[in-house]
Design a protein around this motif. Structure first.
Motif, PDB file in Angstrom:
ATOM      1  N   LYS A  38       4.328   0.945  -4.798  1.00  0.00           N
ATOM      2  CA  LYS A  38       3.812   0.918  -3.429  1.00  0.00           C
ATOM      3  C   LYS A  38       4.851   0.261  -2.526  1.00  0.00           C
ATOM      4  O   LYS A  38       5.824  -0.321  -3.008  1.00  0.00           O
ATOM      5  CB  LYS A  38       2.484   0.158  -3.386  1.00  0.00           C
ATOM      6  CG  LYS A  38       1.384   0.873  -4.188  1.00  0.00           C
ATOM      7  CD  LYS A  38       0.023   0.339  -3.879  1.00  0.00           C
ATOM      8  CE  LYS A  38      -1.054   1.009  -4.701  1.00  0.00           C
ATOM      9  NZ  LYS A  38      -1.380   2.350  -4.292  1.00  0.00           N
TER      10      LYS A  38
ATOM     11  N   SER B  21       0.860  -1.181   0.000  1.00  0.00           N
ATOM     12  CA  SER B  21       0.000   0.000   0.000  1.00  0.00           C
ATOM     13  C   SER B  21       0.897   1.233   0.000  1.00  0.00           C
ATOM     14  O   SER B  21       2.096   1.137   0.237  1.00  0.00           O
ATOM     15  CB  SER B  21      -0.928   0.009   1.219  1.00  0.00           C
ATOM     16  OG  SER B  21      -0.180   0.126   2.415  1.00  0.00           O
ATOM     17  N   ALA B  22       0.272   2.376  -0.283  1.00  0.00           N
ATOM     18  CA  ALA B  22       0.987   3.654  -0.240  1.00  0.00           C
ATOM     19  C   ALA B  22      -0.025   4.745   0.076  1.00  0.00           C
ATOM     20  O   ALA B  22      -1.098   4.791  -0.532  1.00  0.00           O
ATOM     21  CB  ALA B  22       1.680   3.943  -1.560  1.00  0.00           C
TER      22      ALA B  22
ATOM     23  N   ASP C  44      -4.410   3.460   2.004  1.00  0.00           N
ATOM     24  CA  ASP C  44      -3.904   3.562   0.632  1.00  0.00           C
ATOM     25  C   ASP C  44      -4.518   4.784  -0.053  1.00  0.00           C
ATOM     26  O   ASP C  44      -5.681   5.124   0.169  1.00  0.00           O
ATOM     27  CB  ASP C  44      -4.249   2.300  -0.152  1.00  0.00           C
ATOM     28  CG  ASP C  44      -3.512   2.229  -1.469  1.00  0.00           C
ATOM     29  OD1 ASP C  44      -2.323   1.855  -1.441  1.00  0.00           O
ATOM     30  OD2 ASP C  44      -4.107   2.545  -2.517  1.00  0.00           O
TER      31      ASP C  44
ATOM     32  N   ASN D 216      -1.491  -3.675  -5.177  1.00  0.00           N
ATOM     33  CA  ASN D 216      -1.696  -3.907  -3.748  1.00  0.00           C
ATOM     34  C   ASN D 216      -1.458  -5.363  -3.383  1.00  0.00           C
ATOM     35  O   ASN D 216      -1.015  -5.663  -2.278  1.00  0.00           O
ATOM     36  CB  ASN D 216      -3.129  -3.558  -3.325  1.00  0.00           C
ATOM     37  CG  ASN D 216      -3.482  -2.119  -3.566  1.00  0.00           C
ATOM     38  OD1 ASN D 216      -4.277  -1.819  -4.457  1.00  0.00           O
ATOM     39  ND2 ASN D 216      -2.908  -1.213  -2.801  1.00  0.00           N
TER      40      ASN D 216
END
Length: 187
Positions: free
Chosen positions: A25, A17-18, A42, A93
């Motif tokens: 990510k 995630s980011a 995210d 993801n």
């Protein structure tokens, strides 16, 4: 007719995630899927579209791109073409192994681990960001079928139906929607 192609037991290979709209990510030990929203924390989580190009067109569109999945098989194909690409590098993801994601129809539900469920909505449309990330990469994730139709290989998108925690090593089970099946198209 579409059908799920199981190459080997399907598992989650990596999760990422980011919080910001970066191309790649960050790999995580686990991610939490939130029903109707996406991945907790995210940048692409939300009920309405979060991808910047889509927001510019219509920020009220439903978010059909809450979760991005790519099969490790694409990473292997890219390695053979000379690209050093690993999980989360292309912004996914969830990196899967043992399942031909692109062969699944719209509406396929993937149970990830004990409780999380994602419903597939369509294909990721590869854009110029992929080329900026690695020159020549865009040509590797786009192709042409025998009939000339554009083939997008940069992963599939989905929405979270049931929340839960997803970790590397989690099993993936597939539930196909009732026929007639619709081929995944870009979302």
């Amino acid at each position: 007719m579409l059908y799920a192609v199981h190459i080997e037991p399907a598992i989650v290979l990596a999760v990422a995630s980011a919080a910001t709209h970066d191309f790649s990510k960050q790999l995580r030990n686990e991610i939490r899927l939130l029903a109707g929203l996406g991945i907790e924390g995210d940048a692409h989580a939300g009920q309405t579209v979060k991808h910047r190009s889509r927001v510019r067109v219509d920020p009220t569109q439903p978010n059909l791109r809450q979760v991005h999945l790519i099969g490790m098989e694409l990473h292997a194909e890219l390695h053979r073409a000379g690209f050093d690409i690993g999980p989360a590098d292309l912004g996914e993801n969830i990196t899967t192994q043992g399942l031909d994601l692109h062969a699944l129809p719209v509406g396929t539900r993937l149970q990830l681990g004990a409780s999380a469920m994602v419903e597939l909505t369509g294909l990721r449309n590869p854009c110029g960001q992929i080329e900026a990330f690695r020159p020549g990469l865009l040509a590797q994730v786009l192709g042409r079928a025998e009939d000339g139709t554009l083939v997008r290989k940069a992963g599939v998108m989905g929405v979270v139906v049931t929340g839960g925690v997803v970790r590397p090593g989690d099993a993936i089970s597939v539930s196909l929607p009732p026929p007639p099946h619709r081929v995944l198209e870009r979302v």
